[in-house]
Design an enzyme around this catalytic site. Structure first.
Site, short mmCIF file in Angstrom:
data_model
loop_
_atom_site.label_atom_id
_atom_site.label_comp_id
_atom_site.label_asym_id
_atom_site.label_seq_id
_atom_site.Cartn_x
_atom_site.Cartn_y
_atom_site.Cartn_z
CG HIS A 102 -4.11 13.07 3.15
ND1 HIS A 102 -4.43 12.12 2.20
CD2 HIS A 102 -2.82 13.43 2.91
CE1 HIS A 102 -3.38 11.94 1.41
NE2 HIS A 102 -2.39 12.71 1.81
CB CYS A 103 -6.31 8.17 5.05
SG CYS A 103 -8.00 8.35 5.64
CB SER A 104 -8.53 6.88 0.69
OG SER A 104 -8.93 5.95 1.68
#
Lengths: 250, 191
Positions: free
Chosen positions: A209-211
């Site tokens: 995941h990231c933002s």
């Protein structure tokens, strides 16, 4: 590509061949309408909006449609998921066109009209539904794309309830310092993934995941190329839907 | 299909229309991407050409698809303040990335847009001219060359769907009989 098609047509003896290079996006960005195919209106995973007023939809409507009179559209815009393909119809071409432009301006990516509006639908032999309407709620659920992990499964992993899963946070160390990191998660920024591949276990399933999901998508492609069993989360992690436990920075 | 039904439009400045990457990406992505392990050694070239998959300003990386069909691979390069033409790395558009190895990382040095080459005798049409032709109901065959799903989601007025693989297979069978009639192709442009 349209250019290779054009070349082929030329070879086949067509004498008057042209290419609209800018393509469909340029067309719809100008506010010119695009039309959804009949089968897509009938069966696609769409939000179908009936822009007509009053009891017109009670007398006859396209199945699965939700009535939002054009004058209410602005108010109801936030009820419509931004990533949903939207199809609009009315009995008034001007209003359908205005609604189309309003939604494009609001940032809806896929908006289309029904050919010939409601009348056109009826004339084309499209199915209609009549009678009272019990709900005007928009129930649209996005189908997971290729390589995406569901929020529920992702949440299980960060809760530590999914054995043999390795979760990667692809954000920068600076972002994590400021905002914290999910539990059971390792931080490997997107740009460091190629050279830190040895830290990523081959015998586990990988979630990234990231933002927002943009970097996670790119990291996913990098890992899939290296034969990992990998999925990514396409979600803004500040979305309440995620609600995953966070280890806050000290 | 009534062209007349397009009754109003926003008169906006002429679009910059110099690229046609969309279709290449559409068709390529319909094929299973990661395949060739045997390709590993051959990808050491220092130029990548293809559609941009994405750019992250936070991670300072660009991902680009190199190769076609089953051999397509997504490559990742970093960029920095020295990289020229970072603005040409736009998602969905075709670009040419020159890069160099620095330690463990590949760094983009110069990025240029990849311009579409038109086959001989074929001319480009811009959005306003196309609109006018449709408005005037000039006889033509307008072909949407994108995958069928994209056509179904939303296509230009009067357009018919002939995805690239179908035309390659069926050739003139799926095109109009009159070979002198205006024939216009379009695809997914630059997003």
């Amino acid at each position: 590509m349209s250019t290779s098609n054009a070349g082929l047509a030329k070879k086949l003896g067509y004498t008057n061949v042209r290419v609209f290079l800018a393509g469909e996006p340029a067309w719809s960005e100008e506010g010119y309408p695009v039309y959804a195919s009949k089968g897509f209106v009938e069966k696609g995973n769409i939000v179908l909006i009936d822009l007509r007023k009053g009891d017109a939809p009670v007398k006859g409507r396209i199945p699965r449609s939700v009535q939002i009179h054009y004058e209410q559209l602005e108010e109801r815009m936030d009820d419509i998921p931004r990533n949903a393909p939207v199809v609009l119809y009315s009995d008034n071409m001007g209003e359908a066109q205005d609604a189309y432009e309003d939604m494009k301006e609001e940032g809806f990516k896929t908006v289309a009209l029904v050919k010939g509006n409601y009348q056109g639908w009826v004339e084309s032999g499209g199915a209609i539904e009549t009678g009272p309407i019990y709900s005007n709620e928009i129930k649209w659920v996005r189908k997971l794309g290729k390589g995406e992990v569901s929020v529920a499964e992702f949440k299980k992993a960060v809760m530590g309830d999914l054995p043999d899963t390795f979760v990667i946070d692809a954000r920068t160390p600076e972002e994590i310092k400021e905002l914290g990191i999910f539990t059971n998660t390792a931080n490997i920024p997107l740009d460091e993934i190629p050279k830190r591949m040895n830290e990523i276990p081959k015998d586990k399933r990988i979630f990234i995941h990231c933002s927002t999901g943009a970097r996670a998508d790119l990291a996913y492609r990098e890992l899939i190329k290296n034969d990992y069993d990998v999925k990514f989360l396409l979600l803004n992690i500040s979305d309440p839907e995620c609600d995953c436990p966070i280890i806050m920075p000290e | 299909m009534k062209v007349k039904s397009i009754i109003k439009f926003i008169p906006v400045a002429v679009m910059l229309a110099f690229l046609a990457a969309g279709c290449a990406r559409d068709t390529d992505s319909s094929v299973q991407a990661p395949a060739a392990k045997t390709m590993e050694k051959k990808t050491e070239a220092d130029v990548y050409t293809g559609p941009i998959v994405g750019k992250s300003n936070k991670a300072k990386t660009i991902s680009i698809t190199v190769g076609k069909g089953a051999e397509a691979q997504t490559m990742m390069v970093k960029f920095d303040d020295q990289t020229e033409g970072v603005e040409f790395a736009k998602k969905g558009e075709a670009a040419i990335i020159n890069w160099e190895q620095r330690g463990d990382d590949k760094f983009a040095t110069v990025i240029k847009p990849k311009l579409a080459k038109l086959p001989e005798g074929v001319t480009e049409i811009k959005v306003d001219e196309l609109y006018q032709l449709l408005e005037d109901q000039v006889p033509m065959t307008l072909v949407d060359a994108r995958p069928a799903l994209r056509y179904n989601q939303g296509h230009l007025p009067t357009a018919i769907s002939i995805p690239v693989p179908l035309l390659k297979e069926k050739k003139a069978e799926v095109l109009p009989e009159d070979k002198d009639k205006l024939l216009i192709f379009y695809c997914g442009g630059y997003t």
